[in-house]
Scaffold this active site. Structure first.
Site, PDB file in Angstrom:
ATOM      1  N   ILE A  12       0.815  -1.212   0.000  1.00 53.39           N
ATOM      2  CA  ILE A  12       0.000   0.000   0.000  1.00 53.39           C
ATOM      3  C   ILE A  12       0.847   1.259   0.000  1.00 53.39           C
ATOM      4  O   ILE A  12       0.410   2.305  -0.479  1.00 53.39           O
ATOM      5  CB  ILE A  12      -0.997   0.019   1.181  1.00 53.39           C
ATOM      6  CG1 ILE A  12      -0.269  -0.008   2.526  1.00 53.39           C
ATOM      7  CG2 ILE A  12      -1.996  -1.112   1.076  1.00 53.39           C
ATOM      8  CD1 ILE A  12      -1.188   0.164   3.715  1.00 53.39           C
ATOM      9  N   SER A  39      -4.819   0.374  12.229  1.00 49.17           N
ATOM     10  CA  SER A  39      -5.552  -0.799  11.738  1.00 49.17           C
ATOM     11  C   SER A  39      -6.813  -1.012  12.552  1.00 49.17           C
ATOM     12  O   SER A  39      -6.864  -0.680  13.747  1.00 49.17           O
ATOM     13  CB  SER A  39      -4.672  -2.052  11.831  1.00 49.17           C
ATOM     14  OG  SER A  39      -5.414  -3.217  11.529  1.00 49.17           O
ATOM     15  N   TYR A  91       1.063  -7.417  17.113  1.00 48.34           N
ATOM     16  CA  TYR A  91       0.692  -6.471  16.061  1.00 48.34           C
ATOM     17  C   TYR A  91      -0.527  -5.648  16.468  1.00 48.34           C
ATOM     18  O   TYR A  91      -0.573  -4.430  16.255  1.00 48.34           O
ATOM     19  CB  TYR A  91       0.397  -7.220  14.756  1.00 48.34           C
ATOM     20  CG  TYR A  91       0.015  -6.318  13.615  1.00 48.34           C
ATOM     21  CD1 TYR A  91       0.957  -5.474  13.027  1.00 48.34           C
ATOM     22  CD2 TYR A  91      -1.291  -6.297  13.114  1.00 48.34           C
ATOM     23  CE1 TYR A  91       0.604  -4.633  11.979  1.00 48.34           C
ATOM     24  CE2 TYR A  91      -1.649  -5.477  12.070  1.00 48.34           C
ATOM     25  CZ  TYR A  91      -0.699  -4.645  11.507  1.00 48.34           C
ATOM     26  OH  TYR A  91      -1.050  -3.807  10.474  1.00 48.34           O
ATOM     27  N   LYS A  99      -0.741  -1.468  16.874  1.00 47.15           N
ATOM     28  CA  LYS A  99      -1.718  -0.639  16.169  1.00 47.15           C
ATOM     29  C   LYS A  99      -2.573   0.171  17.146  1.00 47.15           C
ATOM     30  O   LYS A  99      -2.981   1.295  16.844  1.00 47.15           O
ATOM     31  CB  LYS A  99      -2.603  -1.512  15.282  1.00 47.15           C
ATOM     32  CG  LYS A  99      -1.854  -2.206  14.142  1.00 47.15           C
ATOM     33  CD  LYS A  99      -1.333  -1.218  13.110  1.00 47.15           C
ATOM     34  CE  LYS A  99       0.119  -0.897  13.211  1.00 47.15           C
ATOM     35  NZ  LYS A  99       0.605   0.038  12.174  1.00 47.15           N
ATOM     36  N   SER A 117      -0.659  -8.460   1.399  1.00 45.28           N
ATOM     37  CA  SER A 117       0.452  -7.740   2.003  1.00 45.28           C
ATOM     38  C   SER A 117       1.588  -8.670   2.364  1.00 45.28           C
ATOM     39  O   SER A 117       1.374  -9.842   2.697  1.00 45.28           O
ATOM     40  CB  SER A 117      -0.033  -7.002   3.263  1.00 45.28           C
ATOM     41  OG  SER A 117       1.038  -6.438   3.986  1.00 45.28           O
TER      42      SER A 117
END
Length: 345
Positions: free
Chosen positions: A38, A168, A206, A210, A242
């Site tokens: 992205i 996210s 993760y 975020k 991704s």
């Protein structure tokens, strides 16, 4: 706000609008992690809007060079530049900021996209867990080091620069236990070897990083005077194909393969949300101050983020962050003292 699995699925199945377009003539854009995914697609979109310069901030010389050439071949834009930065090394971030002070002149849009999705503890040369340093500490360091240039850009060119941090929707699915919430050194704990050496603590690594991206954006916005012409926002790009999940193996790799086939956006589609947050509401950009955006709209972040407990974590982690980063680079302390308020606005 709560974000259920069904809500996530419906969001992924929605038809996505095209990327916004505007005239960026003379403006400078930086995109972190712009050699792939992205980040690269966002840089491509910006390149079609005639900016004065697009800086692809990447870790790898060879991959970065290839991305610059690919961008030129696919858009015809010839003013893209590769600037090296390794977010797992604070000294590299400082060198990037030093160079920008010398050569940058102006900064209109900073998209902080780089992230690591690892759940494995790896200690950086700066003695932090690599995921926490890359996703949180280093991105915050770069933002604070470049903030003065963004403010000066606004004053000199009568513009309203934007800082966009890629967060996210997974932040909806994580909370912190009471022990962590009350930890006076929460960042040192979460990013430290003792905590990270416990496998259970890394299962939602993760998601936690975020969550702290959202905290950073909100804390910074709380301390930016409303008269400061810089807009800071967080954005969820959605679930995309991704390299972020490239370390998955076994069952997780198979499960993610099926998930991608059923639900994932292409990187280009996901990048449109970064563009939206960088450019939308030009008639009233203040709407985006400190906001979390997803699905091309402003959304309320998680219930934990907006709870009294979450607000306490946000404020205490901000104070600790400034202390940590001020030791990494004194310019952070200078920026905070000069441009930000001592307490939330």
């Amino acid at each position: 706000m709560k974000f259920s699995v069904w809500t996530f699925i419906l969001d992924q199945w929605k038809r996505q609008p095209p990327a916004l377009k505007t005239d960026l003539t003379g403006k400078t854009v930086i995109v972190l992690g712009a050699n792939t995914g992205i980040g690269f697609e966002a840089a491509k979109h910006f390149a079609t809007m005639n900016p004065g310069k697009v800086i692809l901030a990447c870790r790898s010389q060879s991959k970065g060079d290839a991305a610059v050439q690919k961008l030129k071949a696919e858009t015809g834009y010839s003013r893209a530049e590769l600037w090296l930065i390794d977010l797992a090394d604070f000294s590299s971030v400082k060198r990037f900021a030093d160079r920008f002070e010398r050569e940058g002149e102006r900064l209109d849009i900073l998209v902080e996209n780089a992230a690591i999705g690892s759940s494995t503890y790896i200690k950086t040369k700066d003695n932090w867990d690599i995921s926490f340093q890359v996703n949180n500490l280093a991105t915050s360091l770069l933002a604070l080091l470049l903030l003065p240039t963004m403010i000066k850009t606004a004053e000199k060119y009568s513009t309203i620069p934007r800082l966009v941090v890629v967060a996210s929707g997974v932040h909806y699915w994580v909370t912190l236990n009471k022990t962590l919430c009350e930890d006076p050194d929460i960042l040192k704990t979460i990013g430290g070897e003792v905590f990270c050496s416990v496998p259970k603590n890394m299962e939602d690594r993760y998601l936690v990083t975020k969550l702290f991206n959202v905290f950073f954006v909100r804390a910074l916005n709380d301390r930016l005077p409303s008269t400061t012409p810089v807009i800071t926002s967080a954005v969820d790009p959605g679930y995309c194909y991704s390299e972020l999940r490239r370390e998955f193996s076994g069952f997780m790799a198979v499960f993610d393969w099926f998930m991608e086939k059923a639900l994932a956006f292409t990187s280009e589609v996901g990048s449109r949300r970064l563009i939206w947050t960088s450019l939308s509401h030009p008639e009233n950009p203040d709407k985006l101050r400190g906001q979390y955006t997803a699905s091309f709209q402003i959304l309320e972040p998680s219930d934990f983020v907006i709870s009294p407990e979450g607000k306490k974590v946000q404020d205490r982690s901000w104070n600790e962050l400034v202390e940590i980063l001020g030791k990494v680079d004194p310019r952070v302390t200078e920026t905070v003292n000069k441009y930000l308020t001592a307490s939330p606005m």
